[in-house]
Design a protein around this motif. Structure first.
Motif, PDB file in Angstrom:
ATOM      1  N   PRO A  34      15.348 -10.704  72.627  1.00  0.00           N
ATOM      2  CA  PRO A  34      14.604  -9.779  73.731  1.00  0.00           C
ATOM      3  C   PRO A  34      13.026  -9.436  73.346  1.00  0.00           C
ATOM      4  N   PHE A  35      12.644  -9.438  71.925  1.00  0.00           N
ATOM      5  CA  PHE A  35      11.343  -8.846  71.749  1.00  0.00           C
ATOM      6  C   PHE A  35      10.547  -9.974  71.742  1.00  0.00           C
ATOM      7  N   ALA A  36      10.912 -11.163  71.501  1.00  0.00           N
ATOM      8  CA  ALA A  36      10.021 -12.459  71.460  1.00  0.00           C
ATOM      9  C   ALA A  36       8.733 -12.413  72.346  1.00  0.00           C
ATOM     10  N   PRO A  37       8.725 -11.877  73.575  1.00  0.00           N
ATOM     11  CA  PRO A  37       7.753 -12.033  74.534  1.00  0.00           C
ATOM     12  C   PRO A  37       6.577 -10.908  74.059  1.00  0.00           C
ATOM     13  N   GLN A  38       6.820  -9.803  73.542  1.00  0.00           N
ATOM     14  CA  GLN A  38       6.161  -8.783  72.941  1.00  0.00           C
ATOM     15  C   GLN A  38       5.399  -9.344  71.688  1.00  0.00           C
ATOM     16  N   ILE A  39       6.133  -9.839  70.958  1.00  0.00           N
ATOM     17  CA  ILE A  39       5.734 -10.362  69.520  1.00  0.00           C
ATOM     18  C   ILE A  39       4.719 -11.309  69.751  1.00  0.00           C
ATOM     19  N   GLU A  40       5.105 -12.127  70.731  1.00  0.00           N
ATOM     20  CA  GLU A  40       4.070 -13.459  71.085  1.00  0.00           C
ATOM     21  C   GLU A  40       2.937 -12.843  71.375  1.00  0.00           C
ATOM     22  N   VAL A  41       2.798 -11.871  72.224  1.00  0.00           N
ATOM     23  CA  VAL A  41       1.481 -11.124  72.968  1.00  0.00           C
ATOM     24  C   VAL A  41       0.724 -10.656  71.375  1.00  0.00           C
ATOM     25  N   TRP A  42       1.565  -9.970  70.842  1.00  0.00           N
ATOM     26  CA  TRP A  42       0.812  -9.390  69.521  1.00  0.00           C
ATOM     27  C   TRP A  42       0.164 -10.331  68.694  1.00  0.00           C
ATOM     28  N   LEU A  43       0.745 -11.444  68.424  1.00  0.00           N
ATOM     29  CA  LEU A  43       0.402 -12.463  67.604  1.00  0.00           C
ATOM     30  C   LEU A  43      -0.947 -13.295  68.110  1.00  0.00           C
ATOM     31  N   ARG A  44      -0.754 -13.546  69.436  1.00  0.00           N
ATOM     32  CA  ARG A  44      -1.961 -13.977  70.113  1.00  0.00           C
ATOM     33  C   ARG A  44      -3.162 -12.953  70.209  1.00  0.00           C
ATOM     34  N   GLU A  45      -2.998 -12.004  70.183  1.00  0.00           N
ATOM     35  CA  GLU A  45      -3.933 -11.009  70.178  1.00  0.00           C
ATOM     36  C   GLU A  45      -4.558 -10.853  68.594  1.00  0.00           C
ATOM     37  N   THR A  46      -3.635 -10.698  67.784  1.00  0.00           N
ATOM     38  CA  THR A  46      -4.315 -10.859  66.346  1.00  0.00           C
ATOM     39  C   THR A  46      -3.235 -11.804  65.526  1.00  0.00           C
ATOM     40  N   PRO A  47      -3.907 -13.032  65.417  1.00  0.00           N
ATOM     41  CA  PRO A  47      -3.110 -14.138  64.805  1.00  0.00           C
ATOM     42  C   PRO A  47      -2.802 -13.868  63.304  1.00  0.00           C
ATOM     43  N   THR A  48      -3.606 -12.951  62.640  1.00  0.00           N
ATOM     44  CA  THR A  48      -3.581 -12.773  61.207  1.00  0.00           C
ATOM     45  C   THR A  48      -2.395 -11.630  60.765  1.00  0.00           C
ATOM     46  N   LEU A  49      -2.033 -11.081  61.971  1.00  0.00           N
ATOM     47  CA  LEU A  49      -0.938  -9.888  61.808  1.00  0.00           C
ATOM     48  C   LEU A  49       0.208 -10.243  60.788  1.00  0.00           C
ATOM     49  N   SER A  50       0.319  -9.275  59.909  1.00  0.00           N
ATOM     50  CA  SER A  50       1.325  -9.430  59.170  1.00  0.00           C
ATOM     51  C   SER A  50       2.890  -9.506  59.700  1.00  0.00           C
ATOM     52  N   GLY A  51       3.923 -10.198  59.043  1.00  0.00           N
ATOM     53  CA  GLY A  51       5.215  -9.770  59.285  1.00  0.00           C
ATOM     54  C   GLY A  51       5.497  -8.490  59.141  1.00  0.00           C
ATOM     55  N   ALA A  52       5.378  -7.752  58.282  1.00  0.00           N
ATOM     56  CA  ALA A  52       5.627  -6.263  58.160  1.00  0.00           C
ATOM     57  C   ALA A  52       4.937  -5.761  59.153  1.00  0.00           C
ATOM     58  N   GLU A  53       3.994  -6.012  59.535  1.00  0.00           N
ATOM     59  CA  GLU A  53       3.221  -4.838  60.413  1.00  0.00           C
ATOM     60  C   GLU A  53       4.040  -5.348  62.218  1.00  0.00           C
ATOM     61  N   VAL A  54       4.190  -6.498  62.219  1.00  0.00           N
ATOM     62  CA  VAL A  54       5.005  -6.781  63.345  1.00  0.00           C
ATOM     63  C   VAL A  54       6.590  -6.346  63.539  1.00  0.00           C
ATOM     64  N   LEU A  55       6.923  -5.951  62.250  1.00  0.00           N
ATOM     65  CA  LEU A  55       8.322  -5.463  62.135  1.00  0.00           C
ATOM     66  C   LEU A  55       8.210  -3.915  62.306  1.00  0.00           C
ATOM     67  N   ARG A  56       7.111  -3.436  61.842  1.00  0.00           N
ATOM     68  CA  ARG A  56       6.660  -2.001  62.112  1.00  0.00           C
ATOM     69  C   ARG A  56       6.665  -1.735  63.803  1.00  0.00           C
ATOM     70  N   ARG A  57       5.946  -2.662  64.270  1.00  0.00           N
ATOM     71  CA  ARG A  57       5.490  -2.561  65.740  1.00  0.00           C
ATOM     72  C   ARG A  57       6.881  -2.720  66.797  1.00  0.00           C
ATOM     73  N   ALA A  58       7.576  -3.721  66.265  1.00  0.00           N
ATOM     74  CA  ALA A  58       8.753  -3.866  66.856  1.00  0.00           C
ATOM     75  C   ALA A  58       9.892  -2.760  66.771  1.00  0.00           C
ATOM     76  N   ARG A  59       9.867  -2.137  65.558  1.00  0.00           N
ATOM     77  CA  ARG A  59      10.744  -0.900  65.595  1.00  0.00           C
ATOM     78  C   ARG A  59      10.298   0.085  66.507  1.00  0.00           C
ATOM     79  N   GLU A  60       9.057   0.386  66.375  1.00  0.00           N
ATOM     80  CA  GLU A  60       8.346   1.560  67.324  1.00  0.00           C
ATOM     81  C   GLU A  60       9.052   1.149  68.840  1.00  0.00           C
ATOM     82  N   VAL A  61       9.176   0.002  69.089  1.00  0.00           N
ATOM     83  CA  VAL A  61       9.594  -0.335  70.600  1.00  0.00           C
ATOM     84  C   VAL A  61      11.232  -0.590  70.706  1.00  0.00           C
TER      85      VAL A  61
END
Length: 94
Positions: A34-61
């Motif tokens: 269910p979080f894939a569309p949001q994660i895809e947006v984050w990675l499109r906006e910032t391709p160098t975003l770390s996995g740890a940062e994606v995890l942090r953001r996903a946990r926030e939502v």
């Protein structure tokens, strides 16, 4: 007749016709899907975003699943750096 949760009807004599129904899913439902569309947006906006940062953001939502499943999704969704450079170069040359 049922094979691995899939309904199958088949005539014993002469081959007959077969009716296949959609097989049921195997295993647990995905907690990360269910979080894939949001994660895809984050990675499109910032391709160098770390996995740890994606995890942090996903946990926030609201993501409550494991980090391994999320990191695997990030790996599949991430655009390779060489592909993103090629896209950026072709957009800049217009």
């Amino acid at each position: 007749m049922s094979v691995n949760g899939t309904a199958v009807s088949e005539s014993v004599n002469g081959g007959g016709s077969r009716t296949w129904h959609q097989p049921r899913g195997v295993g647990r439902p995905s907690t990360v899907a269910p979080f894939a569309p949001q994660i895809e947006v984050w990675l499109r906006e910032t391709p160098t975003l770390s996995g740890a940062e994606v995890l942090r953001r996903a946990r926030e939502v609201g993501y409550r699943g494991g980090k391994s499943a999320l990191y695997e999704l990030v790996r599949r969704l991430r655009i390779p750096v060489s592909a993103s450079l090629t896209i950026a170069q072709s957009n800049g040359s217009r």
